[in-house]
Design a protein around this motif. Sequence first.
Motif, PDB file in Angstrom:
ATOM      1  N   PRO A 170       0.801  -1.228   0.000  1.00 54.91           N
ATOM      2  CA  PRO A 170       0.000   0.000   0.000  1.00 54.91           C
ATOM      3  C   PRO A 170       0.834   1.279   0.000  1.00 54.91           C
ATOM      4  N   CYS A 171       2.089   1.205   0.461  1.00 54.01           N
ATOM      5  CA  CYS A 171       2.927   2.405   0.509  1.00 54.01           C
ATOM      6  C   CYS A 171       3.463   2.793  -0.864  1.00 54.01           C
ATOM      7  N   GLY A 172       3.289   1.899  -1.866  1.00 53.93           N
ATOM      8  CA  GLY A 172       3.781   2.189  -3.208  1.00 53.93           C
ATOM      9  C   GLY A 172       4.991   1.363  -3.594  1.00 53.93           C
ATOM     10  N   ASP A 173       5.643   0.741  -2.644  1.00 58.08           N
ATOM     11  CA  ASP A 173       6.786  -0.124  -2.924  1.00 58.08           C
ATOM     12  C   ASP A 173       6.265  -1.552  -3.106  1.00 58.08           C
ATOM     13  N   LYS A 174       7.107  -2.560  -2.884  1.00 57.43           N
ATOM     14  CA  LYS A 174       6.703  -3.955  -3.041  1.00 57.43           C
ATOM     15  C   LYS A 174       7.196  -4.796  -1.872  1.00 57.43           C
ATOM     16  N   CYS A 187       8.286  -5.323   3.233  1.00 56.21           N
ATOM     17  CA  CYS A 187       8.418  -4.156   2.369  1.00 56.21           C
ATOM     18  C   CYS A 187       9.664  -3.394   2.818  1.00 56.21           C
ATOM     19  N   PRO A 188      10.576  -3.085   1.896  1.00 53.34           N
ATOM     20  CA  PRO A 188      11.790  -2.371   2.287  1.00 53.34           C
ATOM     21  C   PRO A 188      11.557  -0.895   2.630  1.00 53.34           C
ATOM     22  N   SER A 189      10.369  -0.356   2.310  1.00 51.64           N
ATOM     23  CA  SER A 189      10.112   1.070   2.527  1.00 51.64           C
ATOM     24  C   SER A 189       9.256   1.370   3.752  1.00 51.64           C
TER      25      SER A 189
END
Length: 89
Positions: free
Chosen positions: A33-37, A54-56
Motif C-alpha cells: 500500500p505504501c507504493g513499494d513492493k 516491504c523495504p520502505s
Amino acid sequence: MSEDEEQVSIYDEVEIEDMTFDETLEMYSYPCPCGDKFEIALYDLRDGADIAVCPSCSLMIRVIFEVEDLPKGNEDGGIEKGKEVVVSA
C-alpha cells in the motif's frame, strides 16, 4: 507457534500465485500500500520462510505456498555462495 511468530504483526496473507516472480533475481514480489513492493527470495521460501517484507515501510505479509510447488531451478538453488563466477566477453 513460537513466541516470535506471535509477536509478528502481519498486514495480510497472500497466495503465492498472486505474487510476481522475477526469474533473474529469483524473487517474489507483491504491491505494498505504501507504493513499494513486498519481497521474498525463492531461497528463503525453500528454506521455510513465509514472511515477505516491504523495504520502505514496516508492513509484512505471510506468503501462502507449498514448497513442492516452487520453481525448481538448478539443484543447488542458484549460484553458490563463495563460488567465483567467471564471465567471458
